[in-house]
Design a protein around this motif. Structure first.
Motif, PDB file in Angstrom:
ATOM      1  N   LYS A 173       0.909  -1.122   0.035  1.00 13.32           N
ATOM      2  CA  LYS A 173       0.219  -0.060  -0.064  1.00 13.32           C
ATOM      3  C   LYS A 173       0.747   1.268   0.097  1.00 13.32           C
ATOM      4  CE  LYS A 173      -3.403   2.585   2.839  1.00 13.32           C
ATOM      5  NZ  LYS A 173      -4.083   2.535   4.209  1.00 13.32           N
TER       6      LYS A 173
ATOM      7  N   ASP B 139       2.479   2.113  -3.444  1.00 16.66           N
ATOM      8  CA  ASP B 139       1.213   2.630  -4.261  1.00 16.66           C
ATOM      9  C   ASP B 139       1.064   4.082  -3.991  1.00 16.66           C
ATOM     10  OD1 ASP B 139       0.723   0.113  -5.774  1.00 16.66           O
ATOM     11  OD2 ASP B 139      -0.709  -0.548  -4.495  1.00 16.66           O
TER      12      ASP B 139
ATOM     13  N   GLU C 256       2.211   7.425  -6.329  1.00 14.13           N
ATOM     14  CA  GLU C 256       1.031   8.648  -6.465  1.00 14.13           C
ATOM     15  C   GLU C 256       1.570  10.065  -5.941  1.00 14.13           C
ATOM     16  OE1 GLU C 256      -2.152   8.869  -7.530  1.00 14.13           O
ATOM     17  OE2 GLU C 256      -1.710   7.094  -8.425  1.00 14.13           O
TER      18      GLU C 256
ATOM     19  N   LYS D 157       7.014   3.219 -12.009  1.00 14.88           N
ATOM     20  CA  LYS D 157       6.661   2.003 -11.207  1.00 14.88           C
ATOM     21  C   LYS D 157       7.245   0.912 -11.686  1.00 14.88           C
ATOM     22  CE  LYS D 157       2.370   2.080 -13.972  1.00 14.88           C
ATOM     23  NZ  LYS D 157       0.799   2.098 -14.091  1.00 14.88           N
TER      24      LYS D 157
ATOM     25  N   LYS E 262       4.740  -5.963  -9.050  1.00 11.18           N
ATOM     26  CA  LYS E 262       5.283  -4.405  -8.534  1.00 11.18           C
ATOM     27  C   LYS E 262       6.642  -4.226  -8.309  1.00 11.18           C
ATOM     28  CE  LYS E 262       0.931  -2.832  -7.401  1.00 11.18           C
ATOM     29  NZ  LYS E 262       0.663  -1.413  -7.830  1.00 11.18           N
TER      30      LYS E 262
END
Length: 218
Positions: free
Chosen positions: A93, A96, A100, A106, A131
């Motif tokens: 999390k 991510d 942002e 990424k 990821k």
């Protein structure tokens, strides 16, 4: 610095600014904090956004942990795997959120973990292989109990690993560390493994070998 994200963190902005910079996420060991690995930040390559995260569980007086380590009457150690899985997912999390909040590429996310941070780095990469581009696991071991079970060779194909350990490590025996390179090579993953005649820590040569690997696999 944006510390309204899920994990408190320190940031070294890239010295070479691109539209999107590769990310190096530093994950400290049990009982330490975000300042530990961040001490390496100035020696790491200029093009990276470097983020050093603080683990979520407080260990008084001043340390933190990704999960609890408990002892029984015979002083055998047990990891709190429920907390470990929660931290694994929290790290995802957080990644991510970083994508942002900062101009992060990424496709170029590298985890550098020490000890408990290395254990979590393995778990994150195996659970969310899409990821993570690279993992550097320093003085850790692979705990498949806290990793997702559904990974395939195809999903892991792009992953690259640097694994290092001290032969005199009294915290995590070197025999535990040696299982990881074999596991990943059996999955066809490019893995570089080093041992050094030290205890539970990062020897200077270890750091130089890590920098060399980062250059080769960038």
């Amino acid at each position: 610095m944006q510390n309204n994200l899920s994990l408190y963190h320190l940031v070294r902005q890239p010295k070479v600014k691109k539209d999107k910079n590769p990310l190096l996420l530093l994950l400290h060991g049990y009982g330490s904090n975000e300042e530990d690995l961040f001490s390496f930040a100035e020696q790491l390559p200029d093009e990276y956004l470097i983020v050093s995260a603080r683990a979520p569980y407080s260990l008084p007086p001043y340390g933190n942990a990704w999960y609890a380590i408990n002892f029984d009457a015979g002083m055998n150690k047990f990891s709190d795997e429920v907390q470990a899985v929660a931290s694994r997912d929290l790290i995802l999390k957080f990644i991510d959120e970083l994508i942002e909040a900062y101009p992060v590429d990424k496709e170029k996310i590298t985890l550098i973990g020490f000890s408990q941070g290395a254990i979590l780095s393995y778990a994150v990469a195996l659970t969310y292989p899409q990821k993570i581009q690279r993992v550097a696991a320093l003085s850790g071991y692979l705990n498949t109990e806290i990793a997702g079970k559904e990974y395939t060779k195809d999903e892991l194909a792009k992953l690259r690993l640097f694994i290092s350990h001290g032969t005199a490590d009294q915290v995590i025996p070197v025999d535990w560390a040696r299982k990881a390179p074999e596991f990943f090579r059996n999955l066809g993953i490019e893995t570089e493994y080093h041992e050094y005649p030290v205890g539970h820590g990062v020897a200077p040569q270890n750091f130089y070998d890590l920098l060399s690997w980062m250059e080769k696999t960038a």
